[in-house]
Design a protein around this motif. Structure first.
Motif, PDB file in Angstrom:
ATOM      1  N   MET A 174       0.721  -0.969  -0.042  1.00  0.00           N
ATOM      2  CA  MET A 174      -0.492  -0.027  -0.270  1.00  0.00           C
ATOM      3  C   MET A 174       0.879   1.124   0.067  1.00  0.00           C
ATOM      4  O   MET A 174       1.807   1.259   0.471  1.00  0.00           O
ATOM      5  CB  MET A 174      -0.669  -0.259   1.344  1.00  0.00           C
ATOM      6  N   TYR A 218      -1.011   8.924   1.314  1.00  0.00           N
ATOM      7  CA  TYR A 218      -0.534  10.235   1.354  1.00  0.00           C
ATOM      8  C   TYR A 218      -1.508  10.984   1.489  1.00  0.00           C
ATOM      9  O   TYR A 218      -1.222  11.930   0.951  1.00  0.00           O
ATOM     10  CB  TYR A 218       0.700  10.656   1.212  1.00  0.00           C
ATOM     11  N   GLN A 219      -3.202  10.706   1.654  1.00  0.00           N
ATOM     12  CA  GLN A 219      -3.688  11.278   0.941  1.00  0.00           C
ATOM     13  C   GLN A 219      -4.807  12.432   2.285  1.00  0.00           C
ATOM     14  O   GLN A 219      -5.061  13.159   2.213  1.00  0.00           O
ATOM     15  CB  GLN A 219      -5.341  10.860   0.519  1.00  0.00           C
ATOM     16  N   CYS A 220      -3.872  11.713   3.871  1.00  0.00           N
ATOM     17  CA  CYS A 220      -4.962  12.734   5.143  1.00  0.00           C
ATOM     18  C   CYS A 220      -3.127  13.567   5.397  1.00  0.00           C
ATOM     19  O   CYS A 220      -1.940  13.098   5.201  1.00  0.00           O
ATOM     20  CB  CYS A 220      -5.478  11.955   5.418  1.00  0.00           C
ATOM     21  N   GLU A 280      -2.828  13.340   8.358  1.00  0.00           N
ATOM     22  CA  GLU A 280      -1.271  11.796   9.490  1.00  0.00           C
ATOM     23  C   GLU A 280      -0.584  11.389   8.395  1.00  0.00           C
ATOM     24  O   GLU A 280      -0.719   9.918   9.596  1.00  0.00           O
ATOM     25  CB  GLU A 280      -2.978  11.979  10.881  1.00  0.00           C
ATOM     26  N   ALA A 281      -0.417  11.197   7.474  1.00  0.00           N
ATOM     27  CA  ALA A 281       0.019  10.385   6.814  1.00  0.00           C
ATOM     28  C   ALA A 281       1.305   9.697   7.404  1.00  0.00           C
ATOM     29  O   ALA A 281       2.075  11.201   8.132  1.00  0.00           O
ATOM     30  CB  ALA A 281       0.655  11.236   5.583  1.00  0.00           C
ATOM     31  N   CYS A 316       1.591   6.221   4.252  1.00  0.00           N
ATOM     32  CA  CYS A 316       1.307   5.353   5.396  1.00  0.00           C
ATOM     33  C   CYS A 316       1.818   3.810   4.135  1.00  0.00           C
ATOM     34  O   CYS A 316       1.587   4.027   2.886  1.00  0.00           O
ATOM     35  CB  CYS A 316       0.117   5.041   6.030  1.00  0.00           C
ATOM     36  N   GLY A 368      -2.123   1.705   7.786  1.00  0.00           N
ATOM     37  CA  GLY A 368      -2.556   3.638   7.941  1.00  0.00           C
ATOM     38  C   GLY A 368      -2.466   4.009   9.021  1.00  0.00           C
ATOM     39  O   GLY A 368      -3.137   2.722  10.366  1.00  0.00           O
ATOM     40  N   VAL A 369      -1.656   4.854   9.936  1.00  0.00           N
ATOM     41  CA  VAL A 369      -2.110   5.995  10.938  1.00  0.00           C
ATOM     42  C   VAL A 369      -3.588   5.716  11.516  1.00  0.00           C
ATOM     43  O   VAL A 369      -3.647   5.794  12.527  1.00  0.00           O
ATOM     44  CB  VAL A 369      -1.337   7.197  10.587  1.00  0.00           C
ATOM     45  N   CYS A 370      -4.632   5.960  10.741  1.00  0.00           N
ATOM     46  CA  CYS A 370      -5.942   5.795  10.392  1.00  0.00           C
ATOM     47  C   CYS A 370      -6.185   4.435  10.951  1.00  0.00           C
ATOM     48  O   CYS A 370      -7.649   4.230  11.662  1.00  0.00           O
ATOM     49  CB  CYS A 370      -6.616   6.467   8.972  1.00  0.00           C
ATOM     50  N   LYS A 382      -6.268   2.345   8.613  1.00  0.00           N
ATOM     51  CA  LYS A 382      -6.684   1.422   7.202  1.00  0.00           C
ATOM     52  C   LYS A 382      -5.536   0.355   7.162  1.00  0.00           C
ATOM     53  O   LYS A 382      -4.503   0.893   7.596  1.00  0.00           O
ATOM     54  CB  LYS A 382      -6.609   2.530   6.180  1.00  0.00           C
ATOM     55  N   THR A 437     -10.784   9.423   3.696  1.00  0.00           N
ATOM     56  CA  THR A 437     -10.657   8.979   4.878  1.00  0.00           C
ATOM     57  C   THR A 437     -11.744   9.297   5.982  1.00  0.00           C
ATOM     58  O   THR A 437     -12.579   9.115   6.221  1.00  0.00           O
ATOM     59  CB  THR A 437      -9.471  10.071   5.119  1.00  0.00           C
TER      60      THR A 437
HETATM   61 FE1  SF4 Z   1      -3.949   6.851   3.331  1.00  0.00          FE
HETATM   62 FE2  SF4 Z   1      -4.919   6.485   6.272  1.00  0.00          FE
HETATM   63 FE3  SF4 Z   1      -2.245   7.221   6.121  1.00  0.00          FE
HETATM   64 FE4  SF4 Z   1      -4.190   9.102   6.373  1.00  0.00          FE
HETATM   65  S1  SF4 Z   1      -3.483   7.478   7.388  1.00  0.00           S
HETATM   66  S2  SF4 Z   1      -2.350   9.229   4.364  1.00  0.00           S
HETATM   67  S3  SF4 Z   1      -5.995   8.012   5.093  1.00  0.00           S
HETATM   68  S4  SF4 Z   1      -3.500   5.175   5.261  1.00  0.00           S
END
Ligand code: SF4
Ligand code: SF3
Length: 547
Positions: free
Chosen positions: A1, A4-6, A8-9, A15, A19-21, A23, A71
């Motif tokens: 994967m 880097y869309q948010c 908190e990347a 990521c 994901g930090v989120c 995901k 996100t």
């Molecule tokens: Fe993508 Fe989640 Fe990482 Fe944000 S935290 S960049 S949405 S994977």
């Protein structure tokens, strides 16, 4: 994967493992492949449009698909596998129609690739994900456009749920998505980025019309943040049609309804205020849900982002329900409404009846409801306060909240703002300061909350109105500074919309997007005066013209 869309990347780069989120890499990969298939669909429908045969069902397929990849909206592996299968089928049907119309299908791989299993879908992401574009500036601009489109899609979907749609917006979404498959120059991509902002303004205006025509104009409201002694449902996310269906179905059942995070502004609408069992707002911004859902005790309904996947030991795991574009493996998903009907919320209501009432975590009230109509009604005193100098400056501090420590900046900034300044806010960013005792200026609260992130549109309308009242040439001549916090892609479309409206010198934090390459960031700095944040004290001096 690679994502880097948010804001908190991971490491401010992207990521790559998880994901930090929250995901997982399999879901991230499926999202990349879904986007790839959606691009093929957009290309084909564009071709059909040239002969007047565009397929209407593509509108929802595209906005719903894009929205599901925003996100914190959807973490459900199975839901993505099913969606990709459905989209491949739709694509093939479109292909047959293109051929039947005597047109050539085209060569892009998104038009021809096919597979049938989740594993194959995941594997494809290695070839078609974000990093497949090798030129970092082109990648940066294309992703900026795609993230803007995701935000646009979310708002278009909320408007659509209230029977408000504009074909031009759907057409643009499809054209722009198709354009990201082409070899475009940096100049062409910059133009497309600004055009995305134009449609951002249009979609927020459309959603504003949808919300206000259905539920009335938001009005100044004191929202209770305490609890009552009844079992209850907590509703989060942004979809007001879901709010309406839930309030109607819970009425008279003995089950109360509370809003969470971005649903708080529902309390400001006259049509919702009529429901006595809409008790108020429980808790804070999305990222505090791990604690707040424990003490809420009842079921939680996510209508959109932001979901934080619960920990294994969380007691509320089986109390989460999702609907619309949102999803979470292991949670119950409430299906779409059938035409002319409401969504069926009976399962969550029955669940709520078996739960204890919420535990009180705070008490008192917060004030909001300053969307454009309400502000225009108060225009006299506001204009007077500006003329007499009682209000020296407005600070637009709209946008998103997030879990990073660095966001304490916004609380401190609000606290340190001089007494003759007013904060204009929208979105969940407000939770950083909306419970502080910041007082008022001649009865005008020092925090003016317009509503959800899409209600940033209201703030733009207010700015344009003030420009007219003060007979100024340029919106940037107003005493308004922009110190915006971003997190996800709805904030991207809000930002692009502000740029399109000619707003300059926006400060964006807590960090600039990882997806902006140095050159693209430079274009934004040179042309629009975009800047990051530094320290509260330094920024304060800069904003107040004291340096
Ligand atoms: Fe993508 Fe989640 Fe990482 Fe944000 S935290 S960049 S949405 S994977
Ligand atoms: Fe918040 Fe997710 Fe963006 Fe709608 S709920 S503003 S972050």
């Amino acid at each position: 994967m690679f994502c880097y869309q948010c804001q908190e990347a991971s490491k401010g780069i992207g990521c790559t493992i998880k994901g930090v989120c929250g995901k997982t890499s399999d879901v991230a990969n499926l999202q990349d492949t879904l986007l790839f298939v959606l691009k093929g669909i957009a290309i084909l429908n564009g071709q059909l449009q040239t002969v007047g045969k565009a397929e209407k069902s593509v509108n929802k397929a595209i906005f719903d698909g894009l929205f599901s990849t925003i996100t914190n909206a959807n973490f459900d592996h199975t839901a993505f596998v099913i969606r990709i299968k459905r989209m491949l089928k739709l694509r093939d049907e479109l292909k047959a129609k293109v051929e039947a119309a005597g047109l050539s299908v085209g060569a892009h791989e998104s038009l021809h690739w096919t597979a049938s299993t989740g594993d194959e879908f995941e594997a494809k992401a290695q070839e078609v994900g974000v990093l497949s574009e090798k030129n970092e500036d082109v990648r940066s601009l294309k992703e900026l456009i795609i993230y803007g489109l995701k935000g646009l899609a979310a708002y278009a979907e909320h408007a659509y749920n209230l029977n408000h749609e504009k074909q031009e917006i759907f057409d643009f979404m499809q054209d722009a998505l198709a354009a990201t498959t082409k070899d475009l120059s940096v100049d062409e991509l910059v133009n497309l980025t600004l055009e995305t902002g134009k449609f951002g303004v249009d979609v927020m205006a459309l959603l504003d019309a949808a919300n206000t025509s259905a539920y009335g104009n938001p009005e100044v409201t004191k929202v209770n943040i305490g609890v009552r002694n009844n079992p209850a449902i907590l509703i989060s996310g942004h979809d007001l049609r879901d709010m309406e269906d839930l309030l109607k179905q819970t009425e008279g059942t003995g089950v109360d309804v509370y809003t969470h995070s971005e649903m708080l502004p529902a309390n400001y609408y006259p049509e919702f205020k009529k429901y006595k069992h809409l008790v108020g707002n429980y808790g804070n911004a999305w990222w505090k849900q791990k604690e707040e859902f424990e003490t809420f005790n009842g079921p939680i309904l996510f209508t959109t982002n932001c979901i934080v996947p619960p920990l294994e030991k969380a007691t509320y795991k089986d109390r989460i329900y999702t609907t619309g574009a949102s999803g979470l493996a292991g949670s119950m998903h409430i299906p779409d409404r059938k035409p002319g009907e409401m969504k069926d919320f009976s399962a969550i209501i029955e669940h709520a009846k078996k739960c204890a009432a919420p535990t009180e975590i705070e008490s008192g009230e917060i004030v909001g409801g300053f969307a454009h109509n309400q502000v225009f009604e108060l225009a006299g005193p506001i204009v007077e306060a500006v003329k007499t100098g009682a209000i020296r400056k407005f600070f637009v501090m709209a946008g998103c909240d997030g879990r990073m420590m660095s966001r304490e900046y916004y609380t401190e900034f609000a606290q340190k703002l001089p007494q003759d300044t007013v904060i204009l806010t929208a979105g969940c960013a407000k939770y950083r300061y909306n419970k502080l005792p910041l007082g008022d200026i001649n009865g005008i609260p020092r925090v003016i909350d317009a509503g959800q992130c899409n209600d940033s549109y209201s703030l733009a309308v207010v700015a344009l109105k003030l420009k007219e009242i003060f007979e100024l040439e340029d919106v940037n001549d107003l005493p308004i500074a922009y110190n915006i916090a971003w997190y996800e892609q709805k904030a991207v479309i809000v930002l692009l919309a502000l740029l399109y409206l000619g707003v300059k010198n926006i400060h964006l934090g807590p960090t600039l997007p990882a997806f902006l390459s140095p050159n693209v960031a430079n274009v934004l700095v040179q042309n629009f005066g975009i800047a990051g944040i530094t320290t509260v004290d330094e920024d304060m001096k800069l904003f107040l013209g004291e340096v």
